[in-house]
Design an enzyme around this catalytic site. Structure first.
Site, PDB file in Angstrom:
ATOM      1  N   HIS A 263     -10.028   1.537 -44.297  1.00 36.22           N
ATOM      2  CA  HIS A 263     -10.251   0.391 -43.425  1.00 36.22           C
ATOM      3  C   HIS A 263      -9.581   0.586 -42.067  1.00 36.22           C
ATOM      4  CE1 HIS A 263     -11.449  -3.776 -42.747  1.00 36.22           C
ATOM      5  NE2 HIS A 263     -10.314  -3.894 -42.082  1.00 36.22           N
ATOM      6  N   HIS A 300      -2.699  -9.539 -43.542  1.00 41.62           N
ATOM      7  CA  HIS A 300      -1.824  -9.157 -42.449  1.00 41.62           C
ATOM      8  C   HIS A 300      -1.216 -10.396 -41.801  1.00 41.62           C
ATOM      9  CE1 HIS A 300      -5.959  -9.416 -40.931  1.00 41.62           C
ATOM     10  NE2 HIS A 300      -5.476  -9.727 -39.744  1.00 41.62           N
ATOM     11  N   ASP A 306      -2.240 -15.374 -31.951  1.00 43.36           N
ATOM     12  CA  ASP A 306      -3.215 -16.228 -32.626  1.00 43.36           C
ATOM     13  C   ASP A 306      -4.543 -15.475 -32.700  1.00 43.36           C
ATOM     14  OD1 ASP A 306      -1.254 -18.135 -32.625  1.00 43.36           O
ATOM     15  OD2 ASP A 306      -2.466 -19.702 -31.679  1.00 43.36           O
ATOM     16  N   HIS A 336      -2.583 -14.007 -43.009  1.00 42.55           N
ATOM     17  CA  HIS A 336      -3.910 -14.397 -43.481  1.00 42.55           C
ATOM     18  C   HIS A 336      -4.616 -13.142 -43.976  1.00 42.55           C
ATOM     19  CE1 HIS A 336      -5.144 -12.996 -39.471  1.00 42.55           C
ATOM     20  NE2 HIS A 336      -6.351 -12.834 -39.992  1.00 42.55           N
TER      21      HIS A 336
END
Length: 385
Positions: A263, A300, A306, A336
């Protein structure tokens, strides 16, 4: 995207005599940024570009803040923003900080009765729905689904739409917007490993040169206010220009994704940057091809930025219950990652058809009252098993 462009008629040398067929002078204007140190364009006008007859009105368009200090993840249903006829009135700031505004708009009508100029910010306008023409003082650009339109601060423009079904995702940046510097050499040319190149950049292709006097309404944005100014001559009166500072278009469909055996982190999707935030494009691509790879992104922590993700189309593998037009906000300070079941679903998958735009800001974003009208306030619970 700083590279040289020329359109129309210009004299052989800057700051020299350039006469009209009747012997009168054209009026030269240096249109630049960052004082005399940034990108600039020399334009030549039928009339003096300085003639203001009247300032009729001044009013605030500052967003109203609902949550100034936010630590909650949100989903906003962008297509619930109701369409409005007027372009400027349709623009709803949903997230904001001192560096940028993130805006949703569903304008139904073209800007016929006025011109618009943002003196504070570059505008990156992503076309989610609609086709038409961006008309500017430095030439015109056609647009369609998937286009980014980059309008540098100070450009006078209009948007002409072909229909009344239009959806725009706009980033208003108080910092100049550039292509990522790691994809450019020291001359400014995009390098071989860049996910796009100069051939993908669409520059203005036609000038509207209007030799007209009268009263022309320009709505000018400065420090969160709109000033309604009456110009004595048509603002689209440029006979020619050259330089590096002009509007351009780039299609998200021309972004060539970078993939790997495992990834890849979000920076491989980067498309634009400022010194305060980045913009990334997630496009259809092959998944990771290590035999034991997990295509879903790993969890992560947003410690320094943000993350805002605007979902455009396709299969959003890492999320449950996400539709086109939704926006997710994952604020700095908390981790998240993929929703429950997403990791398992991703194993063995070979490709994705997702299309999304991501904005990562280095300063916290405030949530506006307009955002709360379309907010899913239980989204932060969606990782519970």
């Amino acid at each position: 995207m700083p590279f040289y462009h020329k359109l129309g008629n210009i004299p052989p040398k800057r700051h020299t005599i350039f006469r009209k067929p009747n012997g009168d002078l054209y009026y030269e204007q240096l249109f630049g940024t960052i004082g005399f140190d940034g990108m600039s364009t020399n334009s030549y006008h039928e009339h003096r570009p300085t003639q203001v007859k009247e300032i009729r009105k001044q009013y605030s368009v500052q967003p109203k803040i609902a949550k100034a200090n936010n630590m909650q993840s949100y989903r906003f249903r962008g297509f619930q923003v109701p369409p409005e006829a007027d372009y400027l009135e349709s623009r709803k700031v949903v997230l904001t900080n001192s560096d940028c505004n993130i805006i949703l708009a569903a304008p139904q009508e073209s800007t016929r009765d006025y011109f618009y100029k943002n003196t504070d910010a570059d505008e990156l306008i992503f076309i989610h729905k609609g086709t038409g023409k961006l008309r500017t003082m430095l030439g015109n650009l056609d647009f369609k689904y998937g286009d980014y339109l980059l309008v540098p601060r100070g450009i006078i423009y209009k948007l002409d739409f072909d229909t009344d079904d239009n959806r725009l995702f706009i980033v208003e940046s108080y910092r100049p917007i550039y292509t990522p510097k790691r994809y450019r050499n020291w001359f400014g040319q995009l390098l071989e490993h860049s996910p796009f190149c100069e051939r993908d950049i669409r520059r203005p292709y036609e000038l509207e040169t209007n030799d007209e006097k009268g009263e022309f309404l320009i709505k000018v944005k400065k420090q969160g206010d709109i000033f309604e100014m009456i110009y004595a001559t048509h603002p689209f009166d440029v006979i020619g220009y050259d330089g590096y500072n002009y509007p351009y278009a780039f299609s998200i469909h021309d972004f060539e994704p970078i993939t790997g055996r495992i990834h890849q982190p979000p920076p491989v999707h980067q498309t634009f940057e400022t010194d305060a935030f980045v913009v990334c494009s997630f496009v259809p691509r092959l998944y990771d091809y290590h035999p034991e790879s997990i295509p879903a992104p790993y969890n992560h922590s947003n410690i320094d930025s943000d993350e805002v993700l605007y979902y455009v189309d396709g299969d959003f593998m890492s999320r449950n219950d996400i539709d086109a037009g939704h926006i997710s906000l994952h604020p700095a300070g908390i981790p998240h990652g993929p929703h429950p079941g997403a990791v398992e679903r991703s194993i063995g998958q070979t490709e994705t058809e997702e299309l999304a735009v991501m904005v990562d800001t280095f300063k916290p974003l405030q949530v506006t009252e307009e955002a709360m009208k379309i907010a899913d306030e239980d989204y932060f619970k969606s990782w519970l098993e």
